[in-house]
Write a protein that holds these residues in place. Sequence first.
Motif, short mmCIF file in Angstrom:
data_model
loop_
_atom_site.label_atom_id
_atom_site.label_comp_id
_atom_site.label_asym_id
_atom_site.label_seq_id
_atom_site.Cartn_x
_atom_site.Cartn_y
_atom_site.Cartn_z
N GLU A 1 46.27 33.88 39.17
CA GLU A 1 45.63 34.66 40.23
C GLU A 1 46.63 34.93 41.37
O GLU A 1 46.69 36.04 41.90
CB GLU A 1 44.40 33.88 40.75
N GLN A 2 47.42 33.91 41.67
CA GLN A 2 48.46 34.08 42.71
C GLN A 2 49.46 35.15 42.28
O GLN A 2 49.89 35.97 43.09
CB GLN A 2 49.20 32.75 42.89
N ILE A 3 49.83 35.10 41.00
CA ILE A 3 50.81 36.08 40.50
C ILE A 3 50.22 37.49 40.58
O ILE A 3 50.89 38.43 41.01
CB ILE A 3 51.22 35.73 39.04
N ARG A 4 48.96 37.60 40.16
CA ARG A 4 48.31 38.93 40.22
C ARG A 4 48.29 39.46 41.66
O ARG A 4 48.57 40.62 41.90
CB ARG A 4 46.88 38.83 39.68
N GLN A 5 47.93 38.58 42.57
CA GLN A 5 47.88 39.01 43.98
C GLN A 5 49.27 39.42 44.48
O GLN A 5 49.41 40.39 45.22
CB GLN A 5 47.32 37.89 44.85
N ALA A 6 50.27 38.66 44.05
CA ALA A 6 51.63 38.97 44.49
C ALA A 6 52.06 40.34 43.95
O ALA A 6 52.64 41.15 44.68
CB ALA A 6 52.59 37.89 44.01
N PHE A 7 51.75 40.61 42.69
CA PHE A 7 52.11 41.91 42.13
C PHE A 7 51.28 43.04 42.75
O PHE A 7 51.78 44.15 42.92
CB PHE A 7 51.96 41.90 40.61
N SER A 8 50.03 42.74 43.07
CA SER A 8 49.20 43.76 43.74
C SER A 8 49.79 44.11 45.09
O SER A 8 49.75 45.27 45.52
CB SER A 8 47.78 43.25 43.93
N ALA A 9 50.31 43.10 45.78
CA ALA A 9 50.91 43.35 47.09
C ALA A 9 52.24 44.08 46.95
O ALA A 9 52.62 44.87 47.81
CB ALA A 9 51.12 42.03 47.82
N LEU A 10 52.92 43.79 45.85
CA LEU A 10 54.24 44.41 45.65
C LEU A 10 54.11 45.89 45.27
O LEU A 10 54.94 46.71 45.64
CB LEU A 10 54.98 43.67 44.53
N THR A 11 53.06 46.20 44.52
CA THR A 11 52.90 47.57 44.03
C THR A 11 51.73 48.24 44.73
O THR A 11 50.95 47.59 45.42
CB THR A 11 52.65 47.58 42.51
N SER A 12 51.61 49.52 44.52
CA SER A 12 50.49 50.26 45.09
C SER A 12 50.06 51.31 44.06
O SER A 12 50.84 51.64 43.16
CB SER A 12 50.91 50.94 46.40
N PRO A 13 48.86 51.84 44.19
CA PRO A 13 48.45 52.89 43.24
C PRO A 13 49.32 54.13 43.42
O PRO A 13 49.87 54.34 44.51
CB PRO A 13 46.99 53.19 43.64
N PRO A 14 49.48 54.92 42.38
CA PRO A 14 50.29 56.14 42.53
C PRO A 14 49.64 57.11 43.49
O PRO A 14 48.41 57.19 43.57
CB PRO A 14 50.33 56.70 41.10
N ARG A 15 50.46 57.83 44.22
CA ARG A 15 49.94 58.84 45.14
C ARG A 15 49.33 59.98 44.32
O ARG A 15 49.80 60.27 43.22
CB ARG A 15 51.07 59.41 46.00
N PRO A 16 48.32 60.66 44.87
CA PRO A 16 47.72 61.79 44.13
C PRO A 16 48.76 62.87 43.83
O PRO A 16 48.64 63.60 42.85
CB PRO A 16 46.64 62.32 45.09
N GLN A 17 49.78 62.96 44.68
CA GLN A 17 50.82 63.98 44.47
C GLN A 17 51.55 63.78 43.15
O GLN A 17 52.04 64.73 42.56
CB GLN A 17 51.86 63.96 45.60
N LEU A 18 51.61 62.53 42.68
CA LEU A 18 52.31 62.28 41.41
C LEU A 18 51.56 62.95 40.27
O LEU A 18 52.17 63.59 39.40
CB LEU A 18 52.43 60.77 41.17
N ASP A 19 50.24 62.81 40.29
CA ASP A 19 49.43 63.44 39.25
C ASP A 19 49.60 64.96 39.30
O ASP A 19 49.77 65.62 38.27
CB ASP A 19 47.97 63.06 39.45
N ASP A 20 49.59 65.52 40.53
CA ASP A 20 49.77 66.97 40.68
C ASP A 20 51.14 67.40 40.15
O ASP A 20 51.26 68.41 39.46
CB ASP A 20 49.69 67.37 42.17
N ARG A 21 52.12 66.61 40.50
CA ARG A 21 53.50 66.93 40.09
C ARG A 21 53.62 66.92 38.56
O ARG A 21 54.24 67.81 37.97
CB ARG A 21 54.41 65.86 40.70
N ILE A 22 52.99 65.93 37.96
CA ILE A 22 53.04 65.84 36.49
C ILE A 22 52.31 67.03 35.87
O ILE A 22 52.81 67.67 34.95
CB ILE A 22 52.42 64.50 36.02
N ARG A 23 51.14 67.34 36.42
CA ARG A 23 50.38 68.48 35.87
C ARG A 23 51.18 69.78 35.99
O ARG A 23 51.23 70.57 35.05
CB ARG A 23 49.04 68.62 36.60
N ASP A 24 51.77 69.98 37.15
CA ASP A 24 52.60 71.18 37.34
C ASP A 24 53.67 71.27 36.26
O ASP A 24 53.87 72.31 35.64
CB ASP A 24 53.32 71.12 38.70
N SER A 25 54.34 70.16 36.07
CA SER A 25 55.47 70.17 35.13
C SER A 25 54.99 70.35 33.70
O SER A 25 55.59 71.08 32.93
CB SER A 25 56.25 68.86 35.23
N ILE A 26 53.89 69.70 33.36
CA ILE A 26 53.40 69.79 31.98
C ILE A 26 52.92 71.20 31.69
O ILE A 26 53.21 71.76 30.64
CB ILE A 26 52.24 68.79 31.74
#
Lengths: 164, 284
Positions: B8-33
């Motif tokens: 649980e500690q490890i999960r929390q640490a990784f959650s703090a280290l990372t963040s969800p992708p920004r919506p712009q990433l999805d847009d960028r991928i869609r544009d490119s695809i």
Amino acid sequence: MGDDTNRTEEQIPERDAFMTRVAGILDPAYRLATVILLDSAAAEDAVHGATLSAWQRYRSLRGEVTSFRTWFLTIVATRCRRLRRWRRLTLRRGDVGRVGGPRDAVAGLPVASRTTLFCRVSLGLPDDEVARVLRTSLRRVRSRTVRARDRFEAQLQHREEEDE
Amino acid sequence: MSDRQLDEQIRQAFSALTSPPRPQLDDRIRDSIWSRPATSRSLPLPPALAVLVAALLVLALVAAVFEGPAAIRTASTVGRGLNGTIARALTPARSAATPAHHATATPRATPTPAPTAAATAPATLAPTEAPTATPAPTPPPPTAPVATLPGFSCDAQTGGGGQSTMSTARVGAQSGYDRFVIQFSGPVPQFEVTLQSSASFAQGGTPVTLRGGAGLQVVLHNASGAGVFSGPSDVTPAFPEIQEARLISDGQGTVQWGVGLAHAACFHAWVLPSPSRLVVDIAT
């Protein structure tokens, strides 16, 4: 004129299917990239590039991917490791948080151990899938997981003692 | 600490280290695809032709053993004829996969790096028949870039229409091409994209030289960015082709962008909707 002019009858369902599958795995893929690269902007670029690369391969596989999750995460992880080798990315404190926090304890782990631990514990992937994603052996996944856990725990205890 | 607590500690640490992708990433991928069809599947050789080719190879082998070099020459002549037949048989399918370029801005097939240099190298490296009195080899004359990618051309490209305001601009590097994008809050205005042999542009009568050895001039008519444009007016990404992109002028309904290129390269100007964007892909 627009996006749809580029679609052919054959491509529309294939792309939609691909994008739907990517949308379902984007969050763990991006987090995995961040864990490897420790840089959110570089992670975004890596996931973007990996997705394009995956799309190129997807049609040649005719969508017949046994496990899309494993396949896609493997592409992302491989790209990130290659990027890391090229750029020799270093830990950016501003990006990963203050020194001394639990997240710094995982960020301070060696990249292979950190990535294995993330896949195993945070993503909850079984050992054999972690081995496929990271292109390593099952034995190595198990040993890295154990070592990374021990090291993380030791760092936490060390910090607690320092705080006291 | 138990294993469960540690996990649980490890999960929390990784959650703090990372963040969800920004919506712009999805847009960028869609544009490119959507702007990049996947590579066409490799065309399987029809079974009858495969058998024929195999038979010809066996025939050539047998002939080489029993008849000598003359038979090999005969077999190779037949083989060349057969190759032509196979190529003609496959040509319609290939041309369907790579549609011809039109002057209008339309998204099209995947730009993939073409071996232009490799194709021209043997010609320049071929030895001359006899040594000449001139010791230093004459460098080959500079040649204009050749548009080898589908949808790419070195000629001026135009499109768009209407009146609009420019909201932002960005650059990106993709596999096989660099991309320059201008985003609008209305429809994409009339544009002209022209390749030029230097990275110098006129800024109100004063020449401005950008980074790079060549340039792309992007002119937008009935457009403005005054008070609305929130993007960078000068970026120096040092991509394989795009070395710099600068807003050269904005006034009297005309906006001019200059893009400094590493080399003169063919490009593909087209538009994307929602939001309206002028996309200029430069072959790398």
